[in-house]
Write an enzyme that holds these catalytic residues in place. Structure first.
Site, PDB file in Angstrom:
ATOM      1  N   HIS A  89     -30.025 -13.913  23.716  1.00  0.00           N
ATOM      2  CA  HIS A  89     -29.084 -13.874  24.834  1.00  0.00           C
ATOM      3  C   HIS A  89     -28.595 -15.261  25.244  1.00  0.00           C
ATOM      4  CE1 HIS A  89     -30.198  -9.735  25.005  1.00  0.00           C
ATOM      5  NE2 HIS A  89     -29.559  -9.506  26.128  1.00  0.00           N
ATOM      6  N   HIS A 147       0.844  -1.196   0.000  1.00  0.00           N
ATOM      7  CA  HIS A 147       0.000   0.000   0.000  1.00  0.00           C
ATOM      8  C   HIS A 147       0.884   1.254   0.000  1.00  0.00           C
ATOM      9  CE1 HIS A 147      -2.498  -3.233   1.574  1.00  0.00           C
ATOM     10  NE2 HIS A 147      -3.575  -2.516   1.281  1.00  0.00           N
ATOM     11  N   GLU A 174     -18.498  -3.255  24.111  1.00  0.00           N
ATOM     12  CA  GLU A 174     -17.734  -4.501  24.025  1.00  0.00           C
ATOM     13  C   GLU A 174     -16.643  -4.451  22.963  1.00  0.00           C
ATOM     14  OE1 GLU A 174     -21.530  -6.019  25.968  1.00  0.00           O
ATOM     15  OE2 GLU A 174     -21.042  -4.591  24.386  1.00  0.00           O
ATOM     16  N   HIS A 220      -3.796   3.449  -3.423  1.00  0.00           N
ATOM     17  CA  HIS A 220      -4.056   3.042  -2.035  1.00  0.00           C
ATOM     18  C   HIS A 220      -3.464   1.680  -1.735  1.00  0.00           C
ATOM     19  CE1 HIS A 220      -6.202   1.357   1.408  1.00  0.00           C
ATOM     20  NE2 HIS A 220      -6.515   2.588   1.755  1.00  0.00           N
TER      21      HIS A 220
END
Length: 659
Positions: free
Chosen positions: A467, A24, A405, A259
């Site tokens: 859950h 890159h 999280e 890129h």
């Protein structure tokens, strides 16, 4: 001088990428001046002692720009030769496609997916604040460094960056300085197609100091911005540097074409001509730039030696702090943990047993710190005798990550990579999916992070299938170098914590129950807990016809099945398998001894998807797994519906035996 350094970096980077025919070039060309300022002026490091504890940390969050970092590390005198640069992206080289922790000197973390590195940097800055609060005294400041990170548009788009930036701003991590390479281009085209928000306003809302409209190709503007950022002590700083991706490339500057692909021979010639670099020399280094970095290395070595003198004086005056420092830096476990004397009532949930064990251990291990994603009342991970970490108050040991999280997993990786603290984090087991990239990166880096996951099966009950974990246990078990422990009662939970503390070469996931579990009478075994699987039932008078394997809460079901079978005159054996992958790593003789005769019916009981168990089974054996998502109902009703009852299991075993 610094513009010359920038152009040397550009030349080295494109030569590396052309030689590899892969890489890159856009970031190395666009951020060369940023690198020259950081490594040539700003950063405090000593390349001859890469692990100097009080060095500044630098994290390349946009890890695809690795050729930029390797060029700068080589110039700075790290053990990274010109030959290493020529082996960029090749097998067994120390210059892999993305920077790898512990493979390349000077690389602080493996950043992996975009945004992970930024969140790692937040963890490092948090670790610096916490260590400063523990070890600095009125007369000695031995922890005093900054954390820098370079991120691009891709990092800015990833949600983990928002989570981590929000927490960093809340905590006021004033020694965190992020530089945003704002070039309006991403891999697939212009960023305006997908990204039009005001990044400056967003970070101001996160309580960051923002230094905007910096010309990323101006040495003076960059230097002034960093100086201004370092003067700010109560907020993290974002420097927004406007750059041209592929700067200097005659036809590919400001284009996504540069890129993620080599420029090509003609474009490289045009680039070098534009930059005033020799067209006939690859990997060109001017004597002027070499001399500059040789002088800088001497200056930085002197700075490190001055710190070591100060550290020696501090150690003599504060021997108790020095002892704690050594224990924390090396993760030394005290001999007198006294868990044998820890009495935990039964029946109890393993999350509760873990909480009591964790609090006992915390009193003995000052470097053990952590928290949860707003779930400590449920995951039981709060350290009762210690304060919380908050802005301007970093001496505590309880971290509040909020409902974040994604960022939590990467932040604790940064804390662990910084060294000096042993972090844990916690959430419900089903939400480990949100943390999976960070868990994978911790395993890849070999970081001793502790993940505490509770509410481990359909027995969560009424919260329903969203859950109730089904596939998560197998998903974690297949991650290389991640230890997954699922204890069956309070005694196994204590043993699990000992295994966790002994393991410093990688992360561990501790998977715990929400519901109460009975104490299991282990007639033999618990010394073999560390083998991952062991027999817990009484010694049989004759070879067992049935061998019952289970982990966690299902071991107690296996014990009940065992009793019913014995009443029916069928000899059986119960094997607790708290760590299946460790069990599979044992010698063949041990596994065969535990599992008994080959003609015995092997039964596995586990309230998860269970695919990996088939390594221990034949086609005729019997499994009790989850083959679908759960349902919303009380836990015991679900156990009956999905077949996790002794009666149902015994009936099926009888049918198997009579065939």
């Amino acid at each position: 001088m610094f513009n010359k350094i920038a152009n040397i970096v550009r030349g080295l980077a494109v030569d590396m990428i052309e030689t590899a025919n892969s890489g890159h070039p856009g970031l190395p060309l666009g951020c060369a001046e940023i690198g020259a300022v950081l490594f040539g002026i700003v950063l405090k490091y000593d390349s001859s002692v890469p692990d100097w504890p009080d060095r500044d940390r630098f994290v390349l969050s946009a890890g695809h720009g690795s050729a930029w970092l390797y060029s700068l590390l080589h110039l700075s005198g790290y053990k990274l030769s010109l030959e290493d640069l020529k082996k960029f992206r090749q097998f067994n080289s120390v210059t892999p496609g993305h920077p790898e922790y512990q493979e390349t000197p000077g690389v602080e973390v493996t950043t992996g997916p975009l945004g992970q590195g930024f969140a790692n940097a937040v963890g490092m800055a948090l670790a610096e604040e916490m260590l400063a609060a523990r070890y600095n005294t009125d007369d000695y400041k031995i922890v005093d460094h900054h954390t820098y990170t370079l991120l691009g548009d891709g990092c800015m788009m990833e949600g983990i960056t928002s989570e981590a930036a929000s927490l960093a701003g809340h905590l006021g991590l004033g020694k965190l300085i992020a530089i945003y390479d704002d070039n309006d281009i991403c891999l697939a085209g212009e960023t305006c197609a997908t990204f039009s928000e005001s990044v400056a306003d967003r970070f101001k809302a996160y309580n960051w100091k923002v230094i905007d409209h910096i010309n990323g190709h101006s040495i003076e503007e960059l230097k002034a911005a960093v100086i201004k950022a370092k003067e700010n002590e109560d907020k993290p700083t974002l420097i927004i540097a406007k750059t041209h991706i592929g700067y200097g490339a005659p036809t590919k500057q400001d284009s996504s074409n540069c890129h993620g692909a080599p420029l090509g021979e003609e474009e490289v010639k045009g680039l070098k001509k534009n930059l005033g670099l020799p067209l006939d020399k690859k990997y060109y280094l001017s004597s002027e730039v070499k001399e500059f970095f040789e002088d800088r290395k001497k200056q930085l070595t002197k700075k490190r030696e001055e710190w070591e003198d100060k550290f020696t004086q501090w150690a003599k005056k504060y021997p108790q702090l020095k002892e704690q420092w050594d224990q924390a830096l090396n993760l030394i476990i005290p001999q007198d943990l006294e868990l044998d004397n820890l009495q935990i009532k039964s029946p109890t949930a393993t999350r509760v047993a873990s909480s009591e064990t964790l609090n006992k251990l915390a009193d003995k291990i000052p470097y053990l710190i952590g928290g949860s994603a707003d779930l400590s009342p449920s995951t039981k991970t709060y350290l009762d005798n210690y304060k919380e970490v908050q802005k301007d108050s970093f001496a505590g040991r309880n971290l509040r990550f909020g409902v974040r999280e994604h960022a939590m997993g990467a932040i604790v990786n940064g804390i662990a990579a910084h060294k000096g603290l042993r972090p844990y984090c916690s959430t419900f087991f089903v939400f480990s999916d949100y943390m999976r990239p960070a868990i994978r990166m911790a395993a890849l880096m070999g970081l001793p992070v502790i993940y505490i996951f509770t509410h481990d099966s359909i027995m969560v009950g009424e919260d329903g299938p969203t859950h109730q974990p089904v596939e998560q246990l197998e998903a974690l078990r297949i991650i290389p170098n991640l230890k997954v422990l699922r204890p069956a009662d309070e005694e196994e939970t204590k043993l699990a914590w000992i295994e966790i503390l002994k393991r410093t070469e990688g992360p561990t996931a501790l998977v715990l129950s929400r519901q109460n579990l009975p104490h299991l009478e282990k007639h033999r075994g618990s010394k073999e807990f560390s083998c991952g699987g062991y027999v817990i039932s009484p010694k049989e008078k004759e070879a067992p016809r049935v061998v019952l394997m289970a982990s966690g809460s299902e071991v107690s079901i296996a014990q009940k099945v065992n009793l019913v079978l014995k009443v029916s005159g069928i000899t059986s054996r119960v094997v607790s398998v708290p760590d299946r992958e460790e069990f599979l790593r044992q010698e063949k003789e041990y596994i065969e001894k535990v599992l008994g005769p080959q003609d015995a019916l092997r039964v596995v009981i586990e309230a998860n998807s269970g695919q990996g168990w088939y390594q221990l089974l034949s086609d005729s054996d019997y499994t009790v797994f989850m083959k679908s998502f759960g349902r919303s109902a009380p836990g015991q009703q679900l156990a009956e519906y999905f077949g996790f009852t002794p009666e149902k299991i015994v009936d099926n075993i009888m049918q198997k035996l009579t065939k």
